[in-house]
Design an enzyme around this catalytic site. Structure first.
Site, PDB file in Angstrom:
ATOM      1  N   GLU A  87     -20.006  79.957  16.181  1.00 14.92           N
ATOM      2  CA  GLU A  87     -21.079  79.660  15.220  1.00 14.92           C
ATOM      3  C   GLU A  87     -21.584  80.964  14.629  1.00 14.92           C
ATOM      4  OE1 GLU A  87     -24.692  77.997  16.844  1.00 14.92           O
ATOM      5  OE2 GLU A  87     -24.562  79.177  18.675  1.00 14.92           O
ATOM      6  N   LYS A 105     -31.844  75.759  23.480  1.00 17.49           N
ATOM      7  CA  LYS A 105     -32.485  76.528  22.405  1.00 17.49           C
ATOM      8  C   LYS A 105     -33.608  77.330  23.047  1.00 17.49           C
ATOM      9  CE  LYS A 105     -33.636  75.951  17.558  1.00 17.49           C
ATOM     10  NZ  LYS A 105     -32.915  77.121  17.079  1.00 17.49           N
ATOM     11  N   ARG A 113     -33.890  67.274  21.659  1.00 18.78           N
ATOM     12  CA  ARG A 113     -33.226  68.533  22.014  1.00 18.78           C
ATOM     13  C   ARG A 113     -34.187  69.466  22.740  1.00 18.78           C
ATOM     14  NH1 ARG A 113     -30.326  71.946  17.283  1.00 18.78           N
ATOM     15  NH2 ARG A 113     -32.492  72.431  16.761  1.00 18.78           N
TER      16      ARG A 113
END
Ligand code: PXG
Length: 301
Positions: A184, A151, A52
């Site tokens: 989220e 991220k 990721r």
């Protein structure tokens, strides 16, 4: 002994671990990161976290100046130097030092740092009693702008939401996308359980979570829970969900590296299900605790 921090191939005591004020990670939030956990000599899903990290970096056209294998070694060496078999790992790659202009092309070399420390656990009673959360006015970043799948070091969107949650007397915020669908929380993914069959077996329930393309991070814990649900033969689907769906769920819980699996018992003043942590939530948390001791990169001090 002071905590030892990795920066660009060397380790420094905490008080001397410093990056430049010209680092674009600081000036612009230009960089990417990972939050990882080690459990008793296993770095949980390290491969997945590194994948990721590399994908986030690829999207922002940031070339990480080492290989994933070298990064793995640096993470484990940092844990060793701090004599930590369990703990939290923060891996950060910034655009590096540049000038005051925002151009990333003048930054010569990305900065890489790794902090490992003991994990600050959430209060144990939250897992027993469950959490109350609140919907906040700040909508989650649009995937068409800065995709929440990256991220990135720019967490202002989440921080704004966290402040609004606190203003509303809650520790965590439920975030919606620009269309009003649930996506989220500020640092956790969100799931619900709905009873779909007549009996009380696992197969009579369905586990649901919003698809990440609506604007959620593809959580590693989220994926682990989906993997566990499959093994338990608990029906699962990614679905576009509203607040109404969550208010009327039988169980709601959040997932994240720090929180693991945390039950939610109240949303915007509405009691969820029985008002107590649910059976499926507890089952998933138990299996998650077993998984973290199996699935990852093993190391010894
Ligand atoms: N959504 C967001 C926006 C996150 O930042 C998660 C979901 C859960 O993903 P993982 O891969 O951890 O299951 C995260 C990650 C903190 C903290 O201090 C939390 C995260 C990241 C950094 C710090 O609470 N959560």
């Amino acid at each position: 002994m002071e905590l030892q921090i990795y920066i660009d191939g060397k380790w420094y005591p905490r008080s001397e671990a410093k990056v430049s004020v010209f680092d674009h990670g600081l000036l612009y939030g230009d960089g990417v990161f990972e939050g990882i956990r080690a459990y008793d000599g296993i770095v949980f899903k390290l491969e997945e976290h590194l994948k990721r990290l590399w994908e986030s970096a690829h999207t922002i056209m940031l070339e990480i100046p080492m290989t994933p294998r070298e990064m793995e070694k640096a993470v484990i060496e940092t844990l060793r130097r701090n004599k930590l078999t369990s703990g939290y790992i923060r891996l950060v790659v910034t655009r590096g030092t540049g000038d005051l202009g925002l151009s990333p092309f003048l930054c010569k070399k990305p900065t890489v740092f790794i902090i490992t420390d003991k994990i600050a656990l959430y209060p144990a009673d939250l897992y027993q009693k469950g959490l109350e959360i609140i919907t906040v006015p700040t909508v989650r970043n649009l995937p068409e702008a800065v995709n929440p799948s990256i991220k990135s070091l720019n967490y202002l969107n989440n921080i704004m939401a966290k402040i609004e949650a606190r203003n509303g007397g809650c520790m965590e915020a439920l975030m919606l996308n620009h269309q009003g669908y649930v996506v989220e929380c500020t640092g956790d993914n969100v799931f619900m359980v709905k009873k779909t069959g007549k009996g009380s077996a696992v197969k009579d329930c369905t586990l649901l979570t919003p698809p990440s393309y609506l604007g959620a991070l593809k959580g590693i814990t989220r994926d682990a829970i989906i993997e566990i649900a499959r093994k338990l033969k608990l029906p699962f689907a990614e679905r576009i969900l509203t607040r109404h769906d969550f208010f009327n769920a039988d169980e709601v819980f959040l997932t994240g590296t720090a929180a693991e699996v945390i039950p939610v018992v109240k949303i915007d003043g509405r009691v969820v299900g029985s008002g107590k942590p649910g059976k499926i939530t507890k089952l998933l948390l138990e299996d998650f605790h077993a998984l973290v001791r199996k699935d990852g990169v093993r190391f010894s001090l």
